[in-house]
Design an enzyme around this catalytic site. Structure first.
Site, mmCIF file in Angstrom:
data_model
loop_
_atom_site.group_PDB
_atom_site.id
_atom_site.type_symbol
_atom_site.label_atom_id
_atom_site.label_comp_id
_atom_site.label_asym_id
_atom_site.label_seq_id
_atom_site.Cartn_x
_atom_site.Cartn_y
_atom_site.Cartn_z
ATOM 1 N N SER A 223 -43.797 19.245 -103.959
ATOM 2 C CA SER A 223 -42.554 19.972 -104.245
ATOM 3 C C SER A 223 -41.950 20.453 -102.939
ATOM 4 C CB SER A 223 -42.805 21.154 -105.184
ATOM 5 O OG SER A 223 -43.502 22.191 -104.530
ATOM 6 N N VAL A 299 -43.232 23.376 -98.287
ATOM 7 C CA VAL A 299 -43.747 22.087 -98.736
ATOM 8 C C VAL A 299 -45.072 22.335 -99.449
ATOM 9 C CG1 VAL A 299 -44.539 19.798 -98.028
ATOM 10 C CG2 VAL A 299 -42.644 20.903 -96.798
ATOM 11 N N GLU A 300 -45.170 21.876 -100.692
ATOM 12 C CA GLU A 300 -46.383 22.094 -101.495
ATOM 13 C C GLU A 300 -46.875 20.757 -102.046
ATOM 14 O OE1 GLU A 300 -48.004 24.950 -102.281
ATOM 15 O OE2 GLU A 300 -46.605 26.616 -101.987
ATOM 16 N N THR A 301 -47.938 20.215 -101.457
ATOM 17 C CA THR A 301 -48.591 19.088 -102.120
ATOM 18 C C THR A 301 -49.390 19.626 -103.300
ATOM 19 O OG1 THR A 301 -50.459 19.246 -100.585
ATOM 20 C CG2 THR A 301 -48.723 17.659 -100.049
#
Length: 594
Positions: A223, A299-301
């Site tokens: 996301s 930034v979210e993996t």
């Protein structure tokens, strides 16, 4: 031991910079991380950062500078690498050249360490020219492999039980048990103070915070929360929207399934409740940096993807953003300058300081997995069980619009902070780079606006080590004496909205909300009941209007049955009442004082 190692590190960096050490150039393998060598099964300890940082500088002495920008509470060095193809490796030179700067950080939550390993790989490839080969010709990258260094060294298995790999990882918070991604405004952690100085020095147009998100199982793998997009000054907000949209397209083209909102269910563990977009409070990295009219990206993996997958996706993101910054960075800088100019002119205008969702909902297709909600024999609650072998399209509600929740008129001139609180406030303003000056001449009966709380309450438990505070009330005109030594914070500055975040008491990230002014809302003096009885009798005899007001209040049964409230009615109208009780010790003024 730490002092010895870091002392050697500093000496090596300095000597290499001066050309006083002749060492064989690092081999290709020596610049590869533990993650890369293990197929992203493992991640290295912080000693790897201490080794790679000077090794990169040694390999590319004209294109890389390794430097320390702070120390952790446990004495570890906070290291960064500046990289630029033309040798623009310090902030002054970058500003002089009008060069876009991108600052990327890994490990603010040190168990979420994808950014460190992906960042070293991407940086090496950019320097070698195998990927984004022209990016460093026009943009400078400042890379902080690990922000939360002490947390990184609290190393172990299962530090993140909701995350698939690496085999061992660091801890979420610092050695002082502070969550750095709640600390951007109050800036209590030494690590955060160091980061804010670094941000202030380099003033990156783009600040990228690399994370891993917990939560439900679903197919989406990353996301992007880009700020500003939903709110903010229009010139930089337009850029934020364009960056978000292109980043989504690039990620999709690389085979990812990105979303452009933070994928957290409105009710934990219940997919049917859906999601909501949000304008985050300034305590978070991307929202904080957006409040300074720059671009911030969270930034979210996704934690349920394995580590090789997460590192690969983060790596693609880093390369994409550097290519975009190299191409468009000059335009981003121009937009930021236009936003700064707008911010300097907000005096007297209405400013939205918090937002909430509108009732509007749209239904989205979200790529999840088959699941069931069943009673738990352990907790007694409903639990969600996912079958990640059976992908499923979820039709979910998304609250996709926001509207202002709290608005306030910005002061026309600025804020005055009395000497009693000037030192504390000055420290906060300084670390954020907010302009202020000290008033040398006292003012008697100055026309100001004051905030008197009609209600003040503290939370029952602490949050991030502080007792969170909430107040109700509004600003009203009064005359107050202002002593020499007070601070004046002008509203006519680029960081005007960040100044308002700190100093407007109803902002959830204000110094009031974080409890720094709690004593202003504590009652310290009282009138004994037998004294109050006598005072009240005398006041009733002398003031018929007061008697009529008191009689009207007695019509309220609750008031009439409360002896303390009845006596307090008179005490609050007596000259002995503390007029500073519930008075916020910061004033607003229409004009700059002399």
């Amino acid at each position: 031991m730490i002092r010895h190692k870091t002392g050697l590190l500093a000496a090596l960096i300095a000597l290499c910079s001066l050309g006083q050490v002749t060492v064989a150039a690092p081999s290709a393998n020596s610049l590869r991380t533990v993650a890369e060598q293990s197929g992203n099964k493992r991640t290295g300890r912080y000693e790897e950062v201490e080794r790679l940082c000077p090794a990169f500088q040694q390999q590319w002495p004209q294109q890389v500078r390794c430097f320390e920008f702070g120390r952790t509470p446990e004495g570890r060095p906070m290291l960064a690498l500046a990289a630029s193809a033309d040798g623009t490796l310090d902030a002054t030179a970058a500003h002089r050249a009008g060069r876009p700067v991108v600052l990327m950080q890994g490990g603010i939550h040190a168990g979420e360490i994808d950014g460190k390993d992906a960042g070293f790989l991407a940086l090496r490839q950019m320097l070698e020219g195998s990927l984004a080969k022209d990016a460093l010709k026009t943009a400078t990258l400042v890379f902080v492999p690990v922000f939360n260094v002490d947390g990184h060294e609290r190393f172990g298995r299962w530090n993140r039980p909701n995350q698939v790999g690496p085999e061992e990882m660091g801890w979420r918070v610092t050695s002082q048990n502070l969550n750095l991604n709640r600390d951007y405004v109050k800036a209590e952690a030494p690590e955060m103070q160091a980061m804010l100085r670094l941000l202030g020095e380099w003033d990156p147009i783009l600040y990228v915070d690399l994370h891993v998100t917990d939560g439900a199982k679903f197919e989406h793998d990353i996301s992007y929360s880009v700020s500003p997009t939903l709110a903010g000054r229009e010139p930089i907000r337009q850029v934020g929207v364009a960056v978000r949209d292109e980043l989504m397209k690039r990620a999709t083209a690389k085979g990812s399934l990105p979303v452009d909102f933070y994928p957290s269910f409105l009710k934990d563990d219940d997919p049917t409740t859906g999601f909501a977009v949000a304008v985050g409070p300034k305590r978070f990295s991307q929202a904080y940096w957006a409040s300074r009219n720059r671009l911030g990206i969270l930034v979210e993996t996704h934690s349920w993807k394995d580590y090789p997958t997460r590192v690969r996706i983060t790596h693609h993101t880093i390369i994409s953003l550097m290519e975009m910054a190299a191409r468009d960075g000059k335009q981003w800088l121009a937009a930021a300058q236009a936003a700064d100019k707008e911010s300097a002119g907000i005096g007297g205008s209405t400013v939205n300081i918090t937002y909430t969702n509108t009732p509007h909902i749209k239904t989205i297709d979200f790529r999840g997995y088959e699941y069931e909600r069943v009673p738990s024999a352990v907790s007694g609650a409903l639990l969600t069980r996912y079958n990640d072998k059976r992908p499923q399209i979820w039709r979910l509600p998304l609250r996709d619009e926001v509207q202002p929740a709290i608005t306030v008129a910005a002061p026309r001139g600025g804020y005055l902070v009395p000497p009693s609180h000037a030192r504390m406030v000055a420290e906060k303003l300084t670390v954020h780079g907010i302009e202020f000056r000290t008033i040398a001449q006292a003012q008697t009966g100055a026309e100001v606006e004051v905030f008197r709380a009609t209600k003040a309450a503290t939370d029952s438990s602490t949050f991030e080590g502080r007792s969170s505070f909430s107040v109700e009330g509004d600003w009203a005109k009064e005359k107050q004496d202002v002593a020499a030594g007070a601070l004046f914070v002008p509203i006519a500055q680029a960081k005007s909205e960040l100044a308002m975040t700190l100093l407007e008491p109803r902002d959830p990230d204000s110094l009031v909300s974080w409890g720094y002014f709690a004593t202003a809302f504590e009652r310290k003096e009282y009138m004994e009941a037998y004294v109050a009885e006598a005072v009240a009798e005398e006041m009733l005899k002398k003031d018929p209007a007061l008697r009529r007001e008191f009689e009207r209040r007695l019509e309220d049964p609750k008031f009439a049955a409360d002896p303390n409230a009845r006596l307090d009615f008179f005490y609050r109208r007596h000259s002995s009442w503390d007029e500073r009780y519930n008075l916020y010790p910061v004033f607003r003024v229409a004009n700059a004082p002399r």
